[in-house]
Scaffold this motif. Structure first.
Motif, PDB file in Angstrom:
ATOM      1  N   GLY A 137      50.724  89.748 -11.358  1.00  0.00           N
ATOM      2  CA  GLY A 137      49.325  89.803 -11.717  1.00  0.00           C
ATOM      3  C   GLY A 137      48.987  91.520 -11.907  1.00  0.00           C
ATOM      4  O   GLY A 137      48.380  91.517 -12.969  1.00  0.00           O
ATOM      5  N   THR A 138      49.475  92.187 -11.101  1.00  0.00           N
ATOM      6  CA  THR A 138      49.245  93.634 -11.172  1.00  0.00           C
ATOM      7  C   THR A 138      49.704  94.182 -12.555  1.00  0.00           C
ATOM      8  O   THR A 138      49.031  94.931 -13.216  1.00  0.00           O
ATOM      9  CB  THR A 138      49.648  94.342  -9.998  1.00  0.00           C
ATOM     10  N   ALA A 139      51.036  93.821 -12.640  1.00  0.00           N
ATOM     11  CA  ALA A 139      51.623  94.342 -14.003  1.00  0.00           C
ATOM     12  C   ALA A 139      51.256  93.661 -15.152  1.00  0.00           C
ATOM     13  O   ALA A 139      50.986  94.275 -16.183  1.00  0.00           O
ATOM     14  CB  ALA A 139      53.109  94.060 -13.703  1.00  0.00           C
ATOM     15  N   ILE A 161      45.525  99.514  -6.411  1.00  0.00           N
ATOM     16  CA  ILE A 161      46.975  99.704  -5.764  1.00  0.00           C
ATOM     17  C   ILE A 161      47.438  98.427  -5.462  1.00  0.00           C
ATOM     18  O   ILE A 161      46.828  97.971  -4.455  1.00  0.00           O
ATOM     19  CB  ILE A 161      47.063 100.793  -4.973  1.00  0.00           C
ATOM     20  N   ASN A 162      48.468  97.605  -5.792  1.00  0.00           N
ATOM     21  CA  ASN A 162      48.697  96.324  -5.347  1.00  0.00           C
ATOM     22  C   ASN A 162      49.271  96.451  -3.543  1.00  0.00           C
ATOM     23  O   ASN A 162      49.699  97.588  -3.570  1.00  0.00           O
ATOM     24  CB  ASN A 162      49.964  95.773  -6.016  1.00  0.00           C
ATOM     25  N   HIS A 163      48.867  95.441  -3.103  1.00  0.00           N
ATOM     26  CA  HIS A 163      49.246  95.396  -1.817  1.00  0.00           C
ATOM     27  C   HIS A 163      50.664  94.536  -1.767  1.00  0.00           C
ATOM     28  O   HIS A 163      50.913  93.221  -1.623  1.00  0.00           O
ATOM     29  CB  HIS A 163      48.234  94.480  -0.795  1.00  0.00           C
ATOM     30  N   GLN A 172      44.596  87.119  -6.550  1.00  0.00           N
ATOM     31  CA  GLN A 172      45.070  86.304  -7.473  1.00  0.00           C
ATOM     32  C   GLN A 172      46.559  86.783  -7.681  1.00  0.00           C
ATOM     33  O   GLN A 172      47.338  86.959  -8.741  1.00  0.00           O
ATOM     34  CB  GLN A 172      44.550  86.249  -8.864  1.00  0.00           C
ATOM     35  N   SER A 173      47.393  87.321  -6.632  1.00  0.00           N
ATOM     36  CA  SER A 173      48.842  87.634  -6.743  1.00  0.00           C
ATOM     37  C   SER A 173      49.647  86.704  -7.136  1.00  0.00           C
ATOM     38  O   SER A 173      49.490  85.501  -6.983  1.00  0.00           O
ATOM     39  CB  SER A 173      49.024  88.257  -5.288  1.00  0.00           C
ATOM     40  N   SER A 174      50.726  87.126  -7.612  1.00  0.00           N
ATOM     41  CA  SER A 174      51.812  86.089  -8.249  1.00  0.00           C
ATOM     42  C   SER A 174      51.188  85.170  -9.350  1.00  0.00           C
ATOM     43  O   SER A 174      51.838  84.076  -9.562  1.00  0.00           O
ATOM     44  CB  SER A 174      52.544  85.470  -7.180  1.00  0.00           C
ATOM     45  N   ASN A 230      43.073  94.955 -10.826  1.00  0.00           N
ATOM     46  CA  ASN A 230      44.177  94.542  -9.933  1.00  0.00           C
ATOM     47  C   ASN A 230      44.322  93.155  -9.817  1.00  0.00           C
ATOM     48  O   ASN A 230      43.709  92.365 -10.595  1.00  0.00           O
ATOM     49  CB  ASN A 230      43.802  94.960  -8.382  1.00  0.00           C
ATOM     50  N   ASP A 231      45.063  92.520  -8.966  1.00  0.00           N
ATOM     51  CA  ASP A 231      45.209  91.219  -8.869  1.00  0.00           C
ATOM     52  C   ASP A 231      44.937  90.666  -7.329  1.00  0.00           C
ATOM     53  O   ASP A 231      44.921  89.676  -7.016  1.00  0.00           O
ATOM     54  CB  ASP A 231      46.630  90.667  -9.068  1.00  0.00           C
ATOM     55  N   ASP A 232      44.581  91.643  -6.577  1.00  0.00           N
ATOM     56  CA  ASP A 232      44.241  91.429  -4.999  1.00  0.00           C
ATOM     57  C   ASP A 232      42.863  91.211  -4.901  1.00  0.00           C
ATOM     58  O   ASP A 232      42.299  90.789  -3.722  1.00  0.00           O
ATOM     59  CB  ASP A 232      44.759  92.403  -4.348  1.00  0.00           C
ATOM     60  N   GLY A 233      41.901  91.294  -6.134  1.00  0.00           N
ATOM     61  CA  GLY A 233      40.544  91.042  -5.608  1.00  0.00           C
ATOM     62  C   GLY A 233      39.819  92.430  -5.588  1.00  0.00           C
ATOM     63  O   GLY A 233      40.325  93.416  -5.471  1.00  0.00           O
TER      64      GLY A 233
HETATM   65 MN    MN Z   1      48.634  91.746  -5.406  1.00  0.00          MN
END
Ligand code: MN
Length: 253
Positions: free
Chosen positions: A108-110, A94-96, A38-40, A7-10
């Motif tokens: 970052g998720t994609a 699952i991204n927030h 690490q979103s965006s 994911n990118d939210d940690g």
């Molecule tokens: Mn995110």
């Protein structure tokens, strides 16, 4: 089935926890995700510092790996190091928050799912679209299981991943599933200027959406979400604008 979850939210994010737990119904799940949110961060990769994969425990004791790398790095390290290349599917999320339309370029998720595709592993990204209510992960986690199972008999074409967005609703209130195109999601008033205590300007990036979601073009992910549906968009790595290619070829330079 061996599935990598990232994911990118940690690594300790609620969305990832729900996802990896649900996917265990289908087989072995390996978790490798950023140690910090690490979103965006888009598709950044780390080339100039050592990358770590540190064993950690999720909240219920499930073993996972945390990395100081980006989401894309986590996909690479997860597939090639944590799993030794033996991975059947990579799921990012699952991204927030939404990853609709042009958000994909920042996400970052994609990016983690796209990196998996570049490595040659089938993948999808999955996000829950924020709303006024508390986060609910059940519908997205259940859909991830359903989609992962379907992909076994319907393999993705090469260089293609799926970008899934799920309304923040209980499963019973979801209005179905739509195969969608990437909508537009353009932000306006992007820069907010303020002054610091010393009178020097500083800036916040953000902005609001240019387009009302309820009137977004039919068939797009943005519209499907506004209608309470799960949106599944196939994304390809080839970003060539074929509609302009002939004009460019005809240019007598
Ligand atoms: Mn995110």
């Amino acid at each position: 089935m061996r599935i990598l979850v990232t994911n990118d939210d940690g690594v300790h994010a609620d969305g990832l926890f729900a996802l990896q737990k649900a996917l265990r119904q289908l087989g072995d799940v390996i978790v490798a995700a950023p140690e910090r949110p690490q979103s965006s961060t888009g598709h950044a990769i780390t080339l100039h510092k050592p990358l770590r994969l540190t064993p950690v425990s999720l909240r219920d004791g499930t073993p996972a790996f945390a990395s100081n790398g980006t989401p894309s790095d986590c996909a690479t390290l997860g597939i090639l190091e944590a799993a030794g290349g033996e991975i059947d599917l990579v799921v990012s999320g699952i991204n927030h928050g939404a990853n609709l339309g042009w958000d994909v370029h920042y996400s970052g998720t994609a990016a983690a799912a796209i990196e998996a595709t570049i490595i040659g592993k089938p993948s999808f990204a999955i996000s829950v679209v924020e709303s006024e209510t508390d986060w609910t992960w059940d519908a997205a986690a259940a859909f991830a299981v359903k989609l992962a199972s379907w992909l076994v008999s319907h393999p993705l074409p090469a260089h293609t991943m799926l970008n899934v967005n799920v309304p923040n609703l209980p499963e019973s209130q979801i209005q179905g599933v739509a195969a969608t195109t990437q909508g537009r999601r353009q932000y306006v008033d992007r820069v907010e200027r303020r002054n610091d205590p010393l009178g020097r300007p500083y800036f916040w990036l953000g902005g609001s959406l240019a387009e009302e979601e309820r009137t977004a073009e039919r068939g797009t992910d943005v519209r499907a979400i506004a209608e309470g549906k799960i949106a599944v968009t196939p994304i390809q790595l080839d970003m060539t604008a074929y509609s302009f290619l002939e004009t460019l070829k005809d240019w007598e330079h």
